[in-house]
Write a protein that holds these residues in place. Structure first.
Motif, PDB file in Angstrom:
ATOM      1  N   UNK A 272       0.837  -1.183   0.000  1.00 23.87           N
ATOM      2  CA  UNK A 272       0.000   0.000   0.000  1.00 23.87           C
ATOM      3  C   UNK A 272       0.877   1.240   0.000  1.00 23.87           C
ATOM      4  N   UNK A 273       0.685   2.122  -0.987  1.00 30.05           N
ATOM      5  CA  UNK A 273       1.427   3.360  -1.027  1.00 30.05           C
ATOM      6  C   UNK A 273       0.992   4.228   0.143  1.00 30.05           C
ATOM      7  N   UNK A 274       1.932   4.695   0.913  1.00 31.42           N
ATOM      8  CA  UNK A 274       1.612   5.478   2.088  1.00 31.42           C
ATOM      9  C   UNK A 274       1.946   6.937   1.828  1.00 31.42           C
ATOM     10  N   UNK A 275       0.952   7.779   1.830  1.00 32.56           N
ATOM     11  CA  UNK A 275       1.141   9.194   1.605  1.00 32.56           C
ATOM     12  C   UNK A 275       1.173   9.934   2.926  1.00 32.56           C
ATOM     13  N   UNK A 276       1.771  11.121   2.910  1.00 37.05           N
ATOM     14  CA  UNK A 276       1.795  11.939   4.101  1.00 37.05           C
ATOM     15  C   UNK A 276       0.402  12.475   4.368  1.00 37.05           C
ATOM     16  N   UNK A 277      -0.071  12.298   5.599  1.00 39.25           N
ATOM     17  CA  UNK A 277      -1.373  12.831   5.958  1.00 39.25           C
ATOM     18  C   UNK A 277      -2.507  11.926   5.518  1.00 39.25           C
ATOM     19  N   UNK A 278      -3.723  12.462   5.565  1.00 39.15           N
ATOM     20  CA  UNK A 278      -4.900  11.699   5.191  1.00 39.15           C
ATOM     21  C   UNK A 278      -5.713  12.498   4.198  1.00 39.15           C
ATOM     22  N   UNK A 279      -6.770  11.891   3.704  1.00 41.50           N
ATOM     23  CA  UNK A 279      -7.621  12.595   2.760  1.00 41.50           C
ATOM     24  C   UNK A 279      -8.036  11.698   1.638  1.00 41.50           C
ATOM     25  N   UNK A 280      -8.808  12.239   0.676  1.00 37.75           N
ATOM     26  CA  UNK A 280      -9.346  11.412  -0.409  1.00 37.75           C
ATOM     27  C   UNK A 280      -8.273  10.722  -1.223  1.00 37.75           C
ATOM     28  N   UNK A 281      -7.134  11.397  -1.496  1.00 35.26           N
ATOM     29  CA  UNK A 281      -6.113  10.780  -2.340  1.00 35.26           C
ATOM     30  C   UNK A 281      -5.483   9.591  -1.640  1.00 35.26           C
ATOM     31  N   UNK A 282      -5.151   9.754  -0.343  1.00 39.10           N
ATOM     32  CA  UNK A 282      -4.542   8.649   0.392  1.00 39.10           C
ATOM     33  C   UNK A 282      -5.495   7.465   0.455  1.00 39.10           C
ATOM     34  N   UNK A 283      -6.760   7.719   0.752  1.00 37.30           N
ATOM     35  CA  UNK A 283      -7.739   6.644   0.838  1.00 37.30           C
ATOM     36  C   UNK A 283      -7.939   5.981  -0.518  1.00 37.30           C
ATOM     37  N   UNK A 284      -8.022   6.791  -1.566  1.00 35.03           N
ATOM     38  CA  UNK A 284      -8.252   6.236  -2.902  1.00 35.03           C
ATOM     39  C   UNK A 284      -7.084   5.381  -3.336  1.00 35.03           C
ATOM     40  N   UNK A 285      -5.862   5.803  -3.009  1.00 31.73           N
ATOM     41  CA  UNK A 285      -4.689   5.041  -3.404  1.00 31.73           C
ATOM     42  C   UNK A 285      -4.648   3.701  -2.688  1.00 31.73           C
ATOM     43  N   UNK A 286      -4.984   3.696  -1.387  1.00 30.74           N
ATOM     44  CA  UNK A 286      -5.045   2.446  -0.639  1.00 30.74           C
ATOM     45  C   UNK A 286      -6.021   1.488  -1.290  1.00 30.74           C
ATOM     46  N   UNK A 287      -7.197   1.984  -1.673  1.00 28.57           N
ATOM     47  CA  UNK A 287      -8.204   1.155  -2.324  1.00 28.57           C
ATOM     48  C   UNK A 287      -7.694   0.632  -3.648  1.00 28.57           C
TER      49      UNK A 287
ATOM     50  N   UNK B 232       6.987  -0.495  -5.974  1.00 29.29           N
ATOM     51  CA  UNK B 232       6.540  -1.534  -5.059  1.00 29.29           C
ATOM     52  C   UNK B 232       7.466  -1.715  -3.883  1.00 29.29           C
ATOM     53  N   UNK B 233       7.392  -2.878  -3.269  1.00 28.71           N
ATOM     54  CA  UNK B 233       8.245  -3.215  -2.138  1.00 28.71           C
ATOM     55  C   UNK B 233       8.762  -4.635  -2.301  1.00 28.71           C
ATOM     56  N   UNK B 234       9.752  -4.984  -1.483  1.00 26.51           N
ATOM     57  CA  UNK B 234      10.401  -6.290  -1.561  1.00 26.51           C
ATOM     58  C   UNK B 234       9.945  -7.156  -0.394  1.00 26.51           C
ATOM     59  N   UNK B 235       9.471  -8.351  -0.716  1.00 24.33           N
ATOM     60  CA  UNK B 235       9.115  -9.349   0.288  1.00 24.33           C
ATOM     61  C   UNK B 235      10.306 -10.291   0.444  1.00 24.33           C
TER      62      UNK B 235
ATOM     63  N   UNK C 142       3.423  -7.653   2.569  1.00 20.90           N
ATOM     64  CA  UNK C 142       4.386  -6.617   2.252  1.00 20.90           C
ATOM     65  C   UNK C 142       4.398  -5.515   3.300  1.00 20.90           C
ATOM     66  N   UNK C 143       5.570  -4.922   3.443  1.00 24.68           N
ATOM     67  CA  UNK C 143       5.687  -3.700   4.228  1.00 24.68           C
ATOM     68  C   UNK C 143       5.114  -2.550   3.407  1.00 24.68           C
ATOM     69  N   UNK C 144       4.534  -1.569   4.075  1.00 26.88           N
ATOM     70  CA  UNK C 144       3.992  -0.419   3.364  1.00 26.88           C
ATOM     71  C   UNK C 144       5.098   0.332   2.622  1.00 26.88           C
ATOM     72  N   UNK C 145       4.784   0.748   1.425  1.00 21.73           N
ATOM     73  CA  UNK C 145       5.733   1.556   0.659  1.00 21.73           C
ATOM     74  C   UNK C 145       6.008   2.864   1.402  1.00 21.73           C
TER      75      UNK C 145
END
Length: 219
Positions: free
Chosen positions: A6-21, A164-167, A174-177
C-alpha cells in the motif's frame, strides 16, 4: 488474494484513501483475472507516490546500467551477449506493459555489491504474475527468497514504471511503501522482443548494482 504494498502518503484525505483502495484491488488482480479498474485518476500518477530517493534512483538509471553492465561483462561477457536485447539499455519496443497472466521470470544481478556476490548472477526460473488493473497493472514474483511486488504505471508506449516493495524469505505480507527505504523498489518495464519483457531495477538495496527480471509468458 495477495496483499500488494500500500502506497503510504503523508497525511490523510481522499487521495490517500483512494490510493489504498486502488492497490488493494490490484492485489486481487495479481492472482485472478477479476477487474481492478476502479482506480481513481490520481492513483496513476507515480511521481506523486514515489519517494524522493526512488525518483533519484530512477533518474540515474542509465548511469546504473552502464556501470553494472561493464562490471557484469568482466564477470561473464559471453553470458551477457547470449541474452541479446535483454541487456541492451536502448532496446524498448511499443507495448511496454505485459498482458495479464502467468509468466516465467528469470532474475539477473549485474555488478556485485559486497564480496559475497559475483559480478554476474543468473537465478533459476521463477513464477510471476501480471494483473490487469485498467490504467495500472500489478506485478508479483510468486516464489524465491526475494520477491518484488507492486504496481506498473502505464507511463508511455515504450516504458512503464514499477513501484513496489520487496518481500523477503517466508514473509506473507508486504511492508507499506515508504516505511522502509531498504524495501522500497522503483524501476521500469519495457518490451524487448515479440513476447519478452524486462523489469529493470536500478541501484537496488541488496547485492547488486542493477537487477533485470526477464518476463516471458508461461503459455
Amino acid at each position: 488474494m495477495t496483499h500488494l504494498p500500500t502506497i503510504r502518503l503523508t497525511g490523510t484525505g481522499p487521495l490517500a484513501l483512494a490510493t489504498t483502495l486502488a492497490l488493494s484491488l490490484a492485489g486481487c488482480a495479481a492472482h485472478s483475472q477479476g477487474p481492478a479498474n476502479a482506480m481513481p485518476v490520481d492513483s496513476t500518477n507515480w511521481k506523486r507516490l514515489a519517494t524522493k530517493a526512488d525518483r533519484d534512483r530512477l533518474r540515474s538509471w542509465r548511469d546504473s546500467w552502464m556501470k553494472a553492465l561493464a562490471r557484469a561483462r568482466i564477470g561473464d561477457a559471453a553470458k551477457i551477449e547470449e541474452q541479446g536485447a535483454l541487456f541492451d539499455p536502448d532496446r524498448a519496443l511499443s507495448g511496454a506493459v505485459p498482458p495479464s497472466g502467468a509468466y516465467r521470470c528469470r532474475v539477473f544481478k549485474l555488478g556485485a555489491v559486497g564480496t559475497a556476490m559475483a559480478e554476474f548472477t543468473r537465478y533459476p526460473d521463477f513464477h510471476c504474475r501480471i494483473g490487469d488493473g485498467g490504467s495500472t497493472s500489478s506485478f508479483v514474483k510468486l516464489d524465491g527468497a526475494q520477491r518484488p511486488s507492486g504496481l506498473i504505471f502505464h507511463d508511455s508506449p515504450s516504458r512503464a514504471i514499477f513501484l513496489g516493495t520487496l518481500i523477503l524469505g517466508d514473509e506473507t505480507r508486504q511492508m507499506r511503501y515508504g516505511r522502509d527505504a531498504g524495501r522500497d523498489m522503483i524501476g521500469y518495464v519495457e518490451r524487448v522482443g515479440e513476447n519478452r519483457w524486462r523489469l529493470v531495477l536500478p541501484a537496488p538495496q541488496f547485492e547488486s548494482m542493477l537487477d533485470v527480471i526477464e518476463l516471458v509468458p508461461e503459455s
